[in-house]
Design an enzyme around this catalytic site. Sequence first.
Site, short mmCIF file in Angstrom:
data_model
loop_
_atom_site.label_atom_id
_atom_site.label_comp_id
_atom_site.label_asym_id
_atom_site.label_seq_id
_atom_site.Cartn_x
_atom_site.Cartn_y
_atom_site.Cartn_z
N GLU A 154 0.85 -0.64 -0.27
CA GLU A 154 0.02 -0.07 -0.15
C GLU A 154 0.68 1.26 -0.36
O GLU A 154 1.76 1.04 0.04
CB GLU A 154 -0.82 0.37 1.14
CG GLU A 154 0.32 0.52 2.47
CD GLU A 154 -1.04 -0.43 3.95
OE1 GLU A 154 -0.97 -1.69 3.55
OE2 GLU A 154 -1.13 0.75 4.84
N TYR B 82 -4.70 2.51 8.85
CA TYR B 82 -3.27 1.72 8.00
C TYR B 82 -3.29 0.39 8.91
O TYR B 82 -2.91 -0.53 9.13
CB TYR B 82 -2.97 1.76 7.59
CG TYR B 82 -1.61 3.15 7.88
CD1 TYR B 82 -0.87 2.72 9.09
CD2 TYR B 82 -1.52 4.23 7.58
CE1 TYR B 82 0.11 3.36 9.84
CE2 TYR B 82 -0.86 4.97 7.79
CZ TYR B 82 -0.05 4.51 9.32
OH TYR B 82 0.83 5.77 9.89
N CYS C 58 40.40 10.82 15.72
CA CYS C 58 41.17 11.88 16.88
C CYS C 58 41.23 10.91 17.68
O CYS C 58 40.24 10.54 18.64
CB CYS C 58 40.58 12.76 17.16
SG CYS C 58 41.14 13.81 18.56
N LYS D 266 11.40 2.63 -0.25
CA LYS D 266 10.99 3.93 -0.47
C LYS D 266 10.91 4.64 -2.32
O LYS D 266 11.58 3.26 -2.68
CB LYS D 266 12.81 4.57 -0.15
CG LYS D 266 11.82 4.81 2.14
CD LYS D 266 10.63 5.22 2.76
CE LYS D 266 10.77 6.30 3.27
NZ LYS D 266 11.97 7.02 3.65
N CYS E 77 44.06 15.97 14.42
CA CYS E 77 42.38 16.21 14.94
C CYS E 77 42.18 17.70 14.74
O CYS E 77 43.21 18.82 15.34
CB CYS E 77 41.80 16.13 16.35
SG CYS E 77 40.39 16.89 16.63
N CYS F 261 41.18 19.37 18.39
CA CYS F 261 42.04 19.56 19.37
C CYS F 261 43.12 19.59 19.12
O CYS F 261 44.40 19.39 20.17
CB CYS F 261 42.23 18.51 20.22
SG CYS F 261 42.10 16.69 20.19
N LYS G 214 2.81 4.63 1.03
CA LYS G 214 3.09 5.06 2.61
C LYS G 214 2.30 6.70 2.17
O LYS G 214 3.46 7.37 1.75
CB LYS G 214 4.99 5.30 2.44
CG LYS G 214 5.40 5.33 3.42
CD LYS G 214 6.75 4.95 3.88
CE LYS G 214 7.56 5.41 5.43
NZ LYS G 214 7.86 6.63 5.66
N ASP H 272 2.93 10.57 3.45
CA ASP H 272 3.56 11.49 3.29
C ASP H 272 2.74 12.44 4.69
O ASP H 272 3.02 13.42 4.15
CB ASP H 272 4.59 12.16 2.20
CG ASP H 272 6.23 12.36 3.21
OD1 ASP H 272 5.88 12.74 4.47
OD2 ASP H 272 6.80 12.90 2.22
N CYS I 278 39.74 16.49 23.61
CA CYS I 278 38.82 16.91 22.70
C CYS I 278 37.45 17.84 22.69
O CYS I 278 36.60 16.55 22.58
CB CYS I 278 38.97 15.97 21.35
SG CYS I 278 38.55 16.16 19.82
S1 IVH Z 1 2.29 1.33 9.61
C1 IVH Z 1 4.19 -0.88 12.64
N1 IVH Z 1 1.25 2.03 7.12
O1 IVH Z 1 5.68 5.79 7.76
C2 IVH Z 1 4.17 0.01 11.48
N2 IVH Z 1 3.17 3.09 8.00
O2 IVH Z 1 8.19 5.34 8.56
C3 IVH Z 1 3.34 1.09 11.90
N3 IVH Z 1 3.29 5.55 8.02
O3 IVH Z 1 5.20 6.09 11.63
C4 IVH Z 1 3.27 1.81 10.63
N4 IVH Z 1 2.20 5.22 5.32
O4 IVH Z 1 3.80 7.88 10.59
C5 IVH Z 1 2.45 2.23 7.97
N5 IVH Z 1 0.71 2.24 4.68
C6 IVH Z 1 1.44 3.11 6.25
C7 IVH Z 1 2.13 4.16 6.34
C8 IVH Z 1 2.92 4.21 7.38
C9 IVH Z 1 2.73 6.17 5.72
C10 IVH Z 1 4.16 5.83 7.88
C11 IVH Z 1 3.99 5.91 9.71
C12 IVH Z 1 5.23 5.54 10.74
C13 IVH Z 1 6.23 5.38 9.25
C14 IVH Z 1 7.44 4.50 9.11
#
Ligand code: IVH
Length: 753
Positions: free
Chosen positions: A130, A240, A451, A328, A433, A436, A132, A134, A457
């Site tokens: 799914e 989610y 160092c 990512k 260094c 120092c 991610k 932002d 230092c």
């Molecule tokens: S699952 C235990 N699903 O990404 C896992 N997170 O980098 C819980 N995020 O803190 C997260 N979209 O804020 C999950 N489809 C998605 C997400 C998602 C965005 C964020 C979330 C998390 C962060 C981690």
Amino acid sequence: MSAADTGGIAAEDLTEAQAARELERLAAVLNAANRAYHTDDAPEISDAEYDALKIRNAAIEARFPHLKRADSPSDQVGAAPDDGFAKVRHAVRMLSLSNAFEAEEVRDFDARIRRYLNLDGGAPLAFTAEPKIDGLSLSLRYEDGVLVQAATRGDGETGENVTANARTISDIPARLDGAPQVLEVRGEVYMSHADFAALNERQAASGGKTFANPRNAAAGSLRQLDSAITAARPLRFFAYAWGEVSEALAETQMGAIDRLAALGFQTNPLTALCDGPEEMLAHYAAIEAQRATLGYDIDGVVYKVDDLALQQRLGFRATTPRWAMAHKFPAELAWTWLEAIDIQVGRTGALSPVARLTPVTVGGVVVSNATLHNEDYIAGRDSKGGEIRGGKDIRVGDWVQVYRAGDVIPKVADVDLSKRPEGAEAYRFPTVCPECGSDAIREEGDAVRRCTGGLICPAQAVEKLKHFVSRAAFDIEGLGAKQVEQFYRDDWIREPADIFRLEERYGTGLQQLKNREGWGEKSAQNLFDAIRERRRIALRRVIFALGIRHVGEVVAADLAKHYRTWPAFEAAVTAAAPAAARHVAADEAEARERAAAAEEDRRPRIAPARQAAWEAEPVAEGAKAAWDELVGIDGIGAIVAVSLVSTFAQPAERASIDALAALLEVEEEDLPDTAGSPVAGKTVVFTGTLEKMTRAEAKARAEALGAKVAGSVSAKTDLLVAGPGAGSKAKKAADLGIETIDEDGWLALIGEG
Ligand code: IVH
């Protein structure tokens, strides 16, 4: 120049009207930067830019004192003013995700999970994939179907109570029909592109502050002390995940998401069920192709094991689940000039080269610094002497390619030799260094030059202090990197113990402190309160905070779980010192023997060489036992142990640690709730092949039941679990008369047989 554009005028040339506007602009920028730095942990402008803006602000205030604003950045220390939100402890921790960038890492993820679960390649293993989102994560607690609390993630353990604000978000139902009695729904608060653009337009028109991107706008809007402001901001929410639930939502991740949708939450329509890595990668490509037209920001794809029983078995590492991963989108790239190479000295003395760049926008953020890693990287070599970038080195004056991936520090990836200025010289990495003047040496096998100045230092001392107050360590509110630097410069804090003497020494110091630049009565009082609150602290945090090389969060937690109290830990590490010294001598003897054998073209006689080194200076039985116990802790190897023990054996370091410990009340490490566990407090060793679970899973289960898992058998071992092929450990256990059982016996013992 437009009337609003006052940023380009020198402070001394501003008219009064321009000065007022410029102070308003600076307040917005600096307060946002403070928040980004302290609260969101994601600095958006460089330290140098920050300092320059702060100085400019002070200069204008000095010229027009009557224009100084109530929210002047000169009076701000840390994060959000007056820490307006109450803290909420999460019933179930809010975790982050491990990251991957390459297709191969996705295949590794699948393979790693199969290994952990002992599934062969042919067994089915499904994942959800799914987008991610932002934005920022939010946890919504419903009791009897009624929204009772909304909390931000914070540090994962404790967040901020933003319930009133969450109630204003239309995607968040106030009531649910047919929900479990307790249900914590987790998801992401975000702002759409269209809403973001409209908001910024409104803000600009009304002279309010504008936001750099939708994520900042969402964060700034959710964290308003006045929920009427949040209500006017168009925030949205995708569900989610979940935290505490009184009954399971479903048997699969997909089923749970469907259930959340049925309860009235928005779930992402691009969530798909995939049969394995190739399908996951195909869905990743499909999502990436739609990225620009989704209407909201996403920064990758999240994969989760679909079967919730498997999620349960896989469990968590320190801060991330084993059953999920973020894939990512590729990093963003740009070309710019390399103006200079500076050397920064880190907490363990590492000399890190930093590229100073002509500022360039990379993926929406202005970048003026980037890491150059180490001297080999600059020279165009990898750690094994092989070529990188086709062997091209990096020189001051070069035209270089910079990239950013996610939140990580920008890096210099490539150099364009056709643009190299004539006469550009190869970079000479310093051998002393720069901070120092001590020798900076590079040990064999280490990519990094360090160092040797230790605590003398100043750079090392400051970096150690910054680490000490960081989030995973003492996490003292209002005492961030900037404040530590200021206090260090002024001699108020030279070592960690000084933090806890601050109030006593300067407590009239409240008087003194509030007279200092940047501190008011309230912020000074808050700081002393925050410090006092941290006198009582978890053992794992203290161990991690010491900033010892190789002792990260996971190792610190392993040590804390094993020794449980500060006195036990400290006594063990002290007692092991003579043996650690012999271990190092044995390593050296081994290296000499290997070199001699190579020279003489014979097989090295390693065991006798090591033994002779141990016997050259016999160590007391207690020292040997303490050392064996330390390196016997699962996850603690000799390199970690030597680093730890030798730090405690160094007089200056030790004095600093003792001074600190005397001022703290270190909490005993909690044992897991193991009432009725047959193995609580027992030391268990696993050996041989396990057939029904993997070693990692066995360890995690045993620890959850309160057992200590050791890597080797000793007199302290209570139980050996031996699978087929168990060798010397089984024999040693038999010699020591230690109880030995097989895997089925173990499962029966812990009630899973
Ligand atoms: S699952 C235990 N699903 O990404 C896992 N997170 O980098 C819980 N995020 O803190 C997260 N979209 O804020 C999950 N489809 C998605 C997400 C998602 C965005 C964020 C979330 C998390 C962060 C981690």
